[in-house]
Motif scaffolding. Structure first.
Motif, PDB file in Angstrom:
ATOM      1  N   MET A 250      10.651  16.041 -45.981  1.00 54.29           N
ATOM      2  CA  MET A 250      10.281  15.166 -44.870  1.00 54.29           C
ATOM      3  C   MET A 250      11.280  14.023 -44.835  1.00 54.29           C
ATOM      4  N   THR A 251      11.828  13.753 -43.643  1.00 51.49           N
ATOM      5  CA  THR A 251      12.815  12.694 -43.493  1.00 51.49           C
ATOM      6  C   THR A 251      12.567  11.916 -42.202  1.00 51.49           C
ATOM      7  N   THR A 252      13.271  10.791 -42.092  1.00 48.26           N
ATOM      8  CA  THR A 252      13.301  10.049 -40.839  1.00 48.26           C
ATOM      9  C   THR A 252      14.756   9.913 -40.409  1.00 48.26           C
ATOM     10  N   LEU A 253      14.957   9.723 -39.115  1.00 47.61           N
ATOM     11  CA  LEU A 253      16.282   9.435 -38.570  1.00 47.61           C
ATOM     12  C   LEU A 253      16.078   8.467 -37.420  1.00 47.61           C
ATOM     13  N   CYS A 254      16.924   7.425 -37.358  1.00 51.31           N
ATOM     14  CA  CYS A 254      16.764   6.402 -36.339  1.00 51.31           C
ATOM     15  C   CYS A 254      18.099   6.088 -35.677  1.00 51.31           C
ATOM     16  N   TYR A 255      18.050   5.938 -34.372  1.00 49.21           N
ATOM     17  CA  TYR A 255      19.191   5.475 -33.594  1.00 49.21           C
ATOM     18  C   TYR A 255      18.875   4.060 -33.131  1.00 49.21           C
ATOM     19  N   ILE A 256      19.551   3.089 -33.731  1.00 45.07           N
ATOM     20  CA  ILE A 256      19.343   1.682 -33.416  1.00 45.07           C
ATOM     21  C   ILE A 256      20.249   1.322 -32.245  1.00 45.07           C
ATOM     22  N   GLU A 257      19.655   0.710 -31.219  1.00 41.21           N
ATOM     23  CA  GLU A 257      20.368   0.409 -29.983  1.00 41.21           C
ATOM     24  C   GLU A 257      20.763  -1.059 -29.884  1.00 41.21           C
ATOM     25  N   LYS A 258      21.941  -1.303 -29.317  1.00 40.62           N
ATOM     26  CA  LYS A 258      22.399  -2.661 -29.010  1.00 40.62           C
ATOM     27  C   LYS A 258      23.451  -2.554 -27.912  1.00 40.62           C
TER      28      LYS A 258
ATOM     29  N   TYR B 254      10.392  -0.342 -32.490  1.00 42.83           N
ATOM     30  CA  TYR B 254      10.903   1.022 -32.597  1.00 42.83           C
ATOM     31  C   TYR B 254       9.915   1.984 -31.948  1.00 42.83           C
ATOM     32  N   ARG B 255      10.419   3.177 -31.599  1.00 44.26           N
ATOM     33  CA  ARG B 255       9.605   4.226 -30.959  1.00 44.26           C
ATOM     34  C   ARG B 255       9.775   5.543 -31.699  1.00 44.26           C
ATOM     35  N   PHE B 256       8.667   6.224 -31.928  1.00 48.33           N
ATOM     36  CA  PHE B 256       8.664   7.573 -32.496  1.00 48.33           C
ATOM     37  C   PHE B 256       8.914   8.516 -31.331  1.00 48.33           C
ATOM     38  N   ARG B 257      10.057   9.205 -31.334  1.00 49.58           N
ATOM     39  CA  ARG B 257      10.485   9.994 -30.177  1.00 49.58           C
ATOM     40  C   ARG B 257      10.148  11.476 -30.283  1.00 49.58           C
ATOM     41  N   GLY B 258      10.110  12.006 -31.516  1.00 51.22           N
ATOM     42  CA  GLY B 258       9.827  13.422 -31.658  1.00 51.22           C
ATOM     43  C   GLY B 258       9.916  13.873 -33.096  1.00 51.22           C
ATOM     44  N   ILE B 259       9.567  15.129 -33.298  1.00 49.50           N
ATOM     45  CA  ILE B 259       9.683  15.757 -34.615  1.00 49.50           C
ATOM     46  C   ILE B 259      10.684  16.895 -34.485  1.00 49.50           C
ATOM     47  N   VAL B 260      11.615  16.952 -35.419  1.00 53.84           N
ATOM     48  CA  VAL B 260      12.646  17.984 -35.410  1.00 53.84           C
ATOM     49  C   VAL B 260      12.495  18.802 -36.681  1.00 53.84           C
ATOM     50  N   THR B 261      12.419  20.125 -36.520  1.00 53.14           N
ATOM     51  CA  THR B 261      12.343  21.046 -37.649  1.00 53.14           C
ATOM     52  C   THR B 261      13.705  21.692 -37.810  1.00 53.14           C
ATOM     53  N   PHE B 262      14.293  21.546 -38.998  1.00 52.30           N
ATOM     54  CA  PHE B 262      15.591  22.150 -39.297  1.00 52.30           C
ATOM     55  C   PHE B 262      15.399  23.329 -40.235  1.00 52.30           C
ATOM     56  N   ASN B 263      15.998  24.450 -39.868  1.00 51.38           N
ATOM     57  CA  ASN B 263      16.091  25.613 -40.752  1.00 51.38           C
ATOM     58  C   ASN B 263      17.551  25.974 -40.868  1.00 51.38           C
TER      59      ASN B 263
ATOM     60  N   CYS C 263      11.297  13.046 -38.649  1.00 49.27           N
ATOM     61  CA  CYS C 263      10.675  12.165 -37.668  1.00 49.27           C
ATOM     62  C   CYS C 263      11.795  11.360 -37.014  1.00 49.27           C
ATOM     63  N   LEU C 264      11.943  11.508 -35.716  1.00 53.31           N
ATOM     64  CA  LEU C 264      13.054  10.919 -34.973  1.00 53.31           C
ATOM     65  C   LEU C 264      12.604   9.652 -34.235  1.00 53.31           C
ATOM     66  N   TYR C 265      13.363   8.575 -34.441  1.00 56.06           N
ATOM     67  CA  TYR C 265      13.033   7.277 -33.848  1.00 56.06           C
ATOM     68  C   TYR C 265      14.239   6.693 -33.132  1.00 56.06           C
ATOM     69  N   THR C 266      13.939   5.782 -32.197  1.00 55.92           N
ATOM     70  CA  THR C 266      14.931   4.841 -31.688  1.00 55.92           C
ATOM     71  C   THR C 266      14.374   3.448 -31.961  1.00 55.92           C
ATOM     72  N   ALA C 267      15.274   2.483 -32.085  1.00 52.83           N
ATOM     73  CA  ALA C 267      14.860   1.097 -32.310  1.00 52.83           C
ATOM     74  C   ALA C 267      15.679   0.195 -31.399  1.00 52.83           C
ATOM     75  N   SER C 268      15.014  -0.819 -30.849  1.00 57.69           N
ATOM     76  CA  SER C 268      15.696  -1.701 -29.907  1.00 57.69           C
ATOM     77  C   SER C 268      15.709  -3.161 -30.343  1.00 57.69           C
ATOM     78  N   GLU C 269      14.926  -3.507 -31.360  1.00 63.64           N
ATOM     79  CA  GLU C 269      14.920  -4.886 -31.840  1.00 63.64           C
ATOM     80  C   GLU C 269      14.916  -4.900 -33.355  1.00 63.64           C
ATOM     81  N   TYR C 270      15.628  -5.877 -33.905  1.00 62.83           N
ATOM     82  CA  TYR C 270      15.789  -5.982 -35.360  1.00 62.83           C
ATOM     83  C   TYR C 270      16.337  -7.358 -35.684  1.00 62.83           C
ATOM     84  N   PHE C 271      16.347  -7.685 -36.963  1.00 67.90           N
ATOM     85  CA  PHE C 271      17.045  -8.887 -37.408  1.00 67.90           C
ATOM     86  C   PHE C 271      17.760  -8.571 -38.710  1.00 67.90           C
TER      87      PHE C 271
END
Length: 155
Positions: free
Chosen positions: A3-11, A64-73, A83-91
């Protein structure tokens, strides 16, 4: 299974991308990906997301937003649920990442990077504001051989 997460942080119409060049024997070697990693014991997806982003970038996500689940084989690699996320605010301030080089990349330049073929699919789903999705990606070596979105084949 992993199980993993991946995030695309936006700016400013850019994503923070990680060029994976530091680790030896890295399945992502020389690829550009978002930031994230493996779940630790007792973590929720959000716990993992926040910890991994902080460890790899020095940033603390606040929106941040939970966008989807990706299954890799893949052949010779165990099944992974991401678990795929995007994020738009951070410090915070970016730190040096021990897994590669962090760089802000214009969203319209992503296709110029060395990306996994499946990543191009889910990045387009994010760009198109697709509602929460389930995407299954199957690889033979570096070749994407199957892509199934919400139960329907894309290839």
């Amino acid at each position: 299974m992993k199980m993993t997460t991946l995030c695309y942080i936006e700016k400013e119409n850019k994503y923070l991308m990680l060029h994976r060049v530091s680790k030896k024997n890295d399945i992502n070697k020389d690829k550009w990906i978002g930031v994230g990693g493996h779940f630790e014991e007792r973590e929720s997806p959000e716990d993992c997301l926040l910890r991994e982003v902080r460890e790899e970038t020095g940033l603390t996500l606040t929106k941040y937003r939970f966008r989807g689940i990706v299954t890799f084989n893949a052949d010779n690699y165990e099944t992974e649920f991401m678990c795929l996320y995007t994020a738009s605010e951070y410090f915070g301030d970016l730190i040096k990442c021990d897994e590669g080089n962090l760089e802000w990349i214009e969203k319209d330049r992503l296709s110029d990077l060395n990306l996994w073929e499946g990543d191009k699919i889910f990045l387009n789903l994010i760009k198109d504001e697709r509602p929460f999705f389930s995407l299954k990606l199957c690889y033979e070596g570096d070749k994407l051989v199957t892509a199934v979105l919400d139960g329907e084949s894309l290839l």
